[in-house]
Design an enzyme around this catalytic site. Structure first.
Site, short mmCIF file in Angstrom:
data_model
loop_
_atom_site.label_atom_id
_atom_site.label_comp_id
_atom_site.label_asym_id
_atom_site.label_seq_id
_atom_site.Cartn_x
_atom_site.Cartn_y
_atom_site.Cartn_z
N ASN A 68 0.86 -1.18 0.00
CA ASN A 68 0.00 0.00 0.00
C ASN A 68 0.90 1.23 0.00
O ASN A 68 1.47 1.58 1.03
CB ASN A 68 -0.89 -0.03 1.26
N LYS A 102 0.17 4.25 -0.30
CA LYS A 102 -0.48 5.44 0.27
C LYS A 102 -0.25 6.65 -0.65
O LYS A 102 -0.22 6.48 -1.86
CB LYS A 102 0.01 5.69 1.70
N HIS A 153 -9.57 1.47 4.99
CA HIS A 153 -8.29 1.67 5.65
C HIS A 153 -8.47 2.65 6.82
O HIS A 153 -9.25 3.60 6.73
CB HIS A 153 -7.25 2.21 4.66
N GLU A 201 -6.77 5.01 7.85
CA GLU A 201 -6.52 6.43 7.56
C GLU A 201 -7.76 7.07 6.93
O GLU A 201 -8.04 8.25 7.14
CB GLU A 201 -5.29 6.56 6.65
N GLU A 225 -5.46 -4.43 10.82
CA GLU A 225 -4.46 -3.38 10.97
C GLU A 225 -4.75 -2.57 12.23
O GLU A 225 -5.53 -1.60 12.18
CB GLU A 225 -4.49 -2.46 9.75
N GLY A 243 2.53 2.55 10.82
CA GLY A 243 3.52 3.62 10.65
C GLY A 243 4.21 3.98 11.94
O GLY A 243 4.57 5.13 12.17
N SER A 287 3.26 -1.70 10.35
CA SER A 287 4.72 -1.60 10.45
C SER A 287 5.43 -2.94 10.27
O SER A 287 6.41 -3.21 10.96
CB SER A 287 5.12 -0.97 11.79
P1 PGA Z 1 2.74 0.56 7.67
O1 PGA Z 1 1.34 0.75 6.91
O2 PGA Z 1 3.31 -0.75 7.20
O3 PGA Z 1 3.56 1.74 7.24
O4 PGA Z 1 2.45 0.54 9.12
C1 PGA Z 1 0.43 -0.31 6.81
C2 PGA Z 1 -0.88 0.24 6.35
O5 PGA Z 1 -1.38 1.20 6.91
O6 PGA Z 1 -1.48 -0.24 5.37
#
Ligand code: PGA
Length: 271
Positions: free
Chosen positions: A14, A16, A104, A106, A176, A182, A223
């Protein structure tokens, strides 16, 4: 509940809101070139790259004739119309997308998307012919308040409400935990991830039946880096990983894919 079906691990990148056109080209090409000698198709891994909308076409061109699939990070749940700034499932299919990430955290937390809207997107995406990766996961406050199970039950139940059973094999789930996304400091332990996956699979089974629960792929995201990929992917019920940060670095992404391929093969050999 623990899955007893054997299937390839899935690794999703992903991206982003990252990359530029040249960065996207280099990243996709680097991944394709790096996997040239690995057989990711049969006993290996399912790999999906989800670049930002503006780079779907150019990444799709690079992935053409490979076993790597193209996915989008979002869609608007209408075929077409007066929805300024939005992107329809038809457009994604036209660009060669097979998958779409929905729900997601976010989008839930930064853009305020409620479960009902996510459910609308899930149904429209499936009806249009896209495969859906539905993301769910609790915040740190919810975990501290012992609300993980209730939250996962709710997000899964509402997100997949009224999804027709013949579309279920085109649905996968990404667990997640918001607090682990992140984050350099907060990583879910493999046990925490395994427990949450088990909650999700049980709930999936309550809604759609045991067979469907056994088949559904549940990926972990938060992460994930090459160093912890094996510990996560070797756990029962963890069927893959959704990577954010690590998907932006060719060698890190490839390292996780190699772990996934090794895990798939070792499960197949011991079966
Ligand atoms: P990350 O993101 O691996 O940077 O934590 C995962 C995600 O939000 O899809």
């Amino acid at each position: 509940m623990i899955k007893d079906d054997i299937e390839k691990k899935t690794i999703v990148g992903n991206w982003k809101m990252h990359t530029t056109s040249s960065g996207a080209r280099d990243l996709a090409q680097g991944i394709v070139d790096g996997l040239v000698d690995e057989s990711i198709d049969e006993e290996g891994a399912s790999i999906i790259l989800c670049p930002p909308f503006p780079y779907l076409a150019l990444v799709g061109e690079i992935l053409k004739d490979t076993h790597i699939a193209l996915g989008a990070q979002n869609l608007y749940p209408e075929k077409e119309g007066a929805f300024t700034g939005e992107v329809s499932p038809t457009m994604l299919l036209d660009l060669g997308c097979k998958y779409v990430i929905l729900g997601h955290s976010e989008r839930r937390h930064k853009l305020g998307e409620p479960d009902a809207f996510i459910n609308e997107k899930v149904k429209v995406a499936l009806a249009a012919g896209l495969d859906v990766i539905l993301c769910v996961g609790e915040t740190l406050e919810q975990r501290k308040a012992n609300q993980v199970e209730a939250l996962l039950d709710r997000q899964l139940g509402l997100g997949l409400a009224n999804v027709p059973s013949d579309a279920l094999r085109r649905v996968s789930i990404a667990y997640e935990p918001v607090w682990a996304i992140g984050s350099a400091t907060h990583h879910a332990t493999p046990q925490q991830a395994e427990d949450a996956h088990s909650v999700l699979r049980t709930r999936f089974g309550q809604i759609f039946g045991e067979d469907a629960a056994n088949e559904v792929s549940i990926q972990y995201g938060g992460s994930v880096v090459p160093d912890d990929a094996a510990a996560l992917l070797s756990r029962p019920g963890i069927d893959g990983a959704l990577l954010g940060g690590a998907s932006l670095v060719v060698n890190e992404f490839l390292a996780v894919v190699r772990v996934a391929i090794a895990e798939t093969r070792s499960v197949m050999q011991s079966a």
